[in-house]
Write a protein that holds these residues in place. Structure first.
Motif, mmCIF file in Angstrom:
data_model
loop_
_atom_site.group_PDB
_atom_site.id
_atom_site.type_symbol
_atom_site.label_atom_id
_atom_site.label_comp_id
_atom_site.label_asym_id
_atom_site.label_seq_id
_atom_site.Cartn_x
_atom_site.Cartn_y
_atom_site.Cartn_z
ATOM 1 N N THR A 84 13.406 -14.524 28.332
ATOM 2 C CA THR A 84 13.580 -14.370 26.839
ATOM 3 C C THR A 84 14.920 -14.684 26.105
ATOM 4 O OG1 THR A 84 14.017 -11.983 27.025
ATOM 5 C CG2 THR A 84 11.617 -12.535 26.944
ATOM 6 N N ASN A 85 15.769 -15.134 27.179
ATOM 7 C CA ASN A 85 17.265 -15.557 26.483
ATOM 8 C C ASN A 85 17.115 -16.589 25.499
ATOM 9 O OD1 ASN A 85 20.055 -15.959 26.371
ATOM 10 N ND2 ASN A 85 20.232 -14.784 28.494
ATOM 11 N N GLY A 122 12.929 -11.257 32.039
ATOM 12 C CA GLY A 122 14.223 -11.737 33.053
ATOM 13 C C GLY A 122 15.476 -12.302 32.199
ATOM 14 N N GLU A 123 16.465 -12.779 32.941
ATOM 15 C CA GLU A 123 17.628 -13.329 32.140
ATOM 16 C C GLU A 123 17.669 -14.802 32.565
ATOM 17 O OE1 GLU A 123 19.195 -12.628 29.571
ATOM 18 O OE2 GLU A 123 18.807 -10.160 29.658
ATOM 19 N N CYS A 124 18.654 -15.592 32.141
ATOM 20 C CA CYS A 124 18.461 -17.097 32.494
ATOM 21 C C CYS A 124 18.316 -17.367 33.805
ATOM 22 C CB CYS A 124 19.980 -17.711 31.867
ATOM 23 S SG CYS A 124 19.769 -19.505 31.829
ATOM 24 N N MET A 125 17.369 -18.419 34.017
ATOM 25 C CA MET A 125 16.931 -18.812 35.400
ATOM 26 C C MET A 125 17.106 -20.176 35.581
ATOM 27 S SD MET A 125 13.158 -17.457 35.159
ATOM 28 C CE MET A 125 12.987 -15.528 34.926
ATOM 29 N N HIS B 126 21.827 -20.542 43.131
ATOM 30 C CA HIS B 126 21.233 -19.469 42.076
ATOM 31 C C HIS B 126 19.900 -18.653 42.596
ATOM 32 C CE1 HIS B 126 19.694 -18.577 37.595
ATOM 33 N NE2 HIS B 126 20.802 -17.668 37.923
ATOM 34 N N GLU B 128 17.268 -17.561 41.295
ATOM 35 C CA GLU B 128 16.052 -17.924 40.674
ATOM 36 C C GLU B 128 15.449 -19.262 40.928
ATOM 37 O OE1 GLU B 128 18.123 -16.328 39.303
ATOM 38 O OE2 GLU B 128 17.678 -14.567 38.141
ATOM 39 N N ARG B 334 20.539 -11.382 20.948
ATOM 40 C CA ARG B 334 19.882 -11.824 22.137
ATOM 41 C C ARG B 334 20.949 -12.239 23.341
ATOM 42 N NH1 ARG B 334 18.714 -11.403 26.308
ATOM 43 N NH2 ARG B 334 16.617 -12.047 27.598
#
Lengths: 160, 439
Positions: A84-85, A122-125, B126, B128, B334
């Protein structure tokens, strides 16, 4: 033994990536592998991994509690993490999260009563161009998750 | 894609990443030439300096200069690390490089190892992007099987071992010394510098860390020559750069352009603003770079110097586009939440300050702002800047300063009227940040 020989073989493969005596470097990978097999990381599992690598359990605990893809409490069979960033939010990330909440009847950090689904924010993927983006059980990235595609994904996971 | 695309040239499918495809595109020719001719390390570093290549991960430090910092006569292992821990909101280029052209990164690292005398390397990927990590491991296996990696590369006496290390969800590990800690199997808390990694890196050994795109550029520079690469861009801003454009555009994605290309051209390539709305603001270099309003960014070219002159940073080349339907207070809220969430907690100004910034922006956004809150934000941000071990503190402060500087009227309106300056209906039709009315 709380892990299968296959998983321990994968431990050894990870350890071999690092110089002799530096097997501690494999702790992140081994914790991830243990979580993949057992669903989450209990204190006993973390201690097992630490002992396997010859490091203090508290040092392995520090790692497990620092990185946010490790689960230190049981989660549903399908963990869905929605980004949702800001870049995702500008392209419907928050809408995707709200739709999932409604469909599953749960909020973030909650699990459905049947134990099937857990929802996480979550944060940035690193996939902002594919927004809305979500991650299934840490390892499968799902891109362009419109309502229709979320419906398809949930239907597919329901069957498993 | 520009006519001069190098790293991503022609690579818009999943079928062109294997060793044989890369070799067919001329891949590994630069490495083979170096090994055959025993090119001296100084010559390679000189070529990189001539190319004007600057670090593509965000800091923009000249790569040739960085490589020259490694000690020559050090006995024992020296290390090379690739930073593929791409988690700066808006940035998604390294994922595509590793997905479509992993061997360019591997070749760049092998050349780096040759030039700096490194014996072992790690690519930190990373958390993810697990599928990309698996693909990179496959690419490594291909390179090993072909004698390009491991002992006695291409039959020479040069050996270099390279492995992939998978992250597991921590933005801070994109900071180079946190990344080193993480490779050592610790929580990713940045180290104090000095000593710098070139003298004390992985396991205390000399280490150089570069971004994925930086390494991927190296084979192309050695193939075409440093000067030719430089001339693709402009002085001090050599070569091509991959821009990740996201947000309110019709075709978000990665576009590889010559440095110095006008922003307007990128916006056009990305299909312009969604729904025919007007451009409001752009975050030009990843979420930590200060936001620029439309009138400033539309006059900018995309290169380190021009964006810096405009008061922001080219950073990682992550361009986040916001149209006129965006509430800037909500947008900043945000981002501030993100930095608060990702602060590693080591330094007090960042650990406490990021939470403070988030709470103040949150209350302004929710109609509970107080007179003086804008000054408070400036003060807290100013007290984080420059007072932390790593750049995450600055990264949290700079967006606040940029938003307040250029869109202060929206913050003042929120505080006075307890609602957005951008009418609710306009936001609903466009920006997508909101779902339920909250202001």
């Amino acid at each position: 033994m709380i892990l299968t020989p296959e998983t321990l073989q994968e431990f050894d493969r990870e350890i071999a990536k690092y110089p002799a005596g530096e097997q501690r470097s494999a702790v992140m990978a081994c914790l991830a592998l243990a979580q993949r097999e057992l669903g989450w990381l209990s204190p006993e599992t973390i201690e097992f991994v630490a002992n396997y690598l010859g490091m203090a359990p508290i040092a392995a605990w520090e790692v497990a509690s620092f990185y946010n893809m490790y689960d230190l409490a049981p989660v549903g069979r399908h963990k869905i993490t929605v980004c949702t960033n800001l870049p995702c939010a500008l392209s419907g990330g928050v809408h995707a999260a709200e739709y999932l909440k409604k469909k599953l009847g749960i909020g973030f950090d909650e699990t459905t009563p049947d134990g099937k689904f857990t929802l996480k924010e979550g944060e940035c993927m690193g996939a902002c161009g594919d927004a809305p983006v979500l991650l299934h059980n840490n390892h499968r990235m799902c891109s362009f998750m419109t309502k229709e595609r979320i419906d398809q994904l949930l239907a597919e996971l329901e069957k498993q | 894609m520009s006519a001069h695309a190098l790293i991503l040239a022609g690579l818009d499918g999943d079928r062109t990443w294997r060793l044989q495809d890369y070799v067919a595109r001329g891949g590994y020719a630069a490495l083979k030439k170096i090994v055959a001719e025993k090119t001296p390390p100084d010559a390679i570093i000189a070529e990189l300096k001539a190319s004007g290549l600057r670090g593509r991960g965000g800091a923009g430090f000249p790569t040739g200069l960085k490589w020259s910092f490694m000690p020559r006569a050090f006995p024992g292992d020296k290390y090379l690390a690739c930073n593929s821990d791409e988690g700066e909101p808006g940035t998604f280029k390294d994922r595509d490089i590793l997905r479509y052209n992993p061997h360019a990164v591997i070749e760049g690292m092998i050349i780096g190892a040759w030039a700096m005398g490194c014996t072992r390397g790690y690519n930190y990927i990373h958390g993810e992007i697990f599928e990309i990590y698996r693909r990179f491991e496959e690419a490594l296996a291909e390179a090993r099987a072909a004698g390009l990696l491991g002992r006695n590369i291409l039959g020479s006496d040069f050996s270099f071992e390279l492995f992939a290390h998978h992250g597991y969800g921590a933005y801070i590990c994109g900071e180079e010394t946190a990344l080193l800690e993480s490779i050592e199997g610790k929580k990713g808390q940045p180290r104090f510098k000095p000593p710098f990694p070139a003298s004390f890196g992985i396991y205390g050994k000399p280490t150089t860390i570069n971004n994925t795109e930086t390494f991927a550029s190296v084979p192309f520079i050695l193939g075409m020559g440093g000067e030719a690469f430089l001339n693709l861009g402009k002085p001090n801003n050599g070569g091509t750069k991959i821009f990740s454009i996201s947000g309110h555009v019709n075709r978000p994605g990665n576009y590889e352009l010559n440095l110095g290309t006008p922003f307007a051209e990128l916006l056009e390539l990305a299909g312009g603003i969604r729904g025919g709305r007007k451009l409001k603001a752009v975050i030009p270099g990843g979420s930590s770079s200060p936001v620029l309003p439309a009138n400033i960014i539309m006059d900018c070219t995309l290169d380190y110097d021009a964006i810096s002159k405009a008061g922001s940073m080219l950073g990682s080349g992550a361009v986040i586009v916001m149209d006129e339907s965006t509430c800037m207070v909500k947008a900043l809220e945000r981002l501030s939440y993100f930095y608060h969430e990702e602060s590693c907690g080591q330094c007090t100004p960042c650990r406490e300050g990021t939470g403070w910034l988030y709470r103040v922006v949150h209350r302004i956004e929710h109609g509970l702002g107080r007179p003086g809150d804008v000054d408070l934000l400036k003060s807290v941000a100013g007290n984080i800047m420059g007072r932390t071990i790593c750049a995450l503190g600055d990264a949290a402060a700079m967006p606040v300063q940029g938003f307040v500087k250029h869109f202060g009227d929206e913050f003042a309106y929120h505080i006075e009227h307890k609602q957005c300056l951008v009418p609710r209906g306009v936001q609903d039709a466009g920006s997508q940040i909101y779902v339920s009315p909250s202001c």
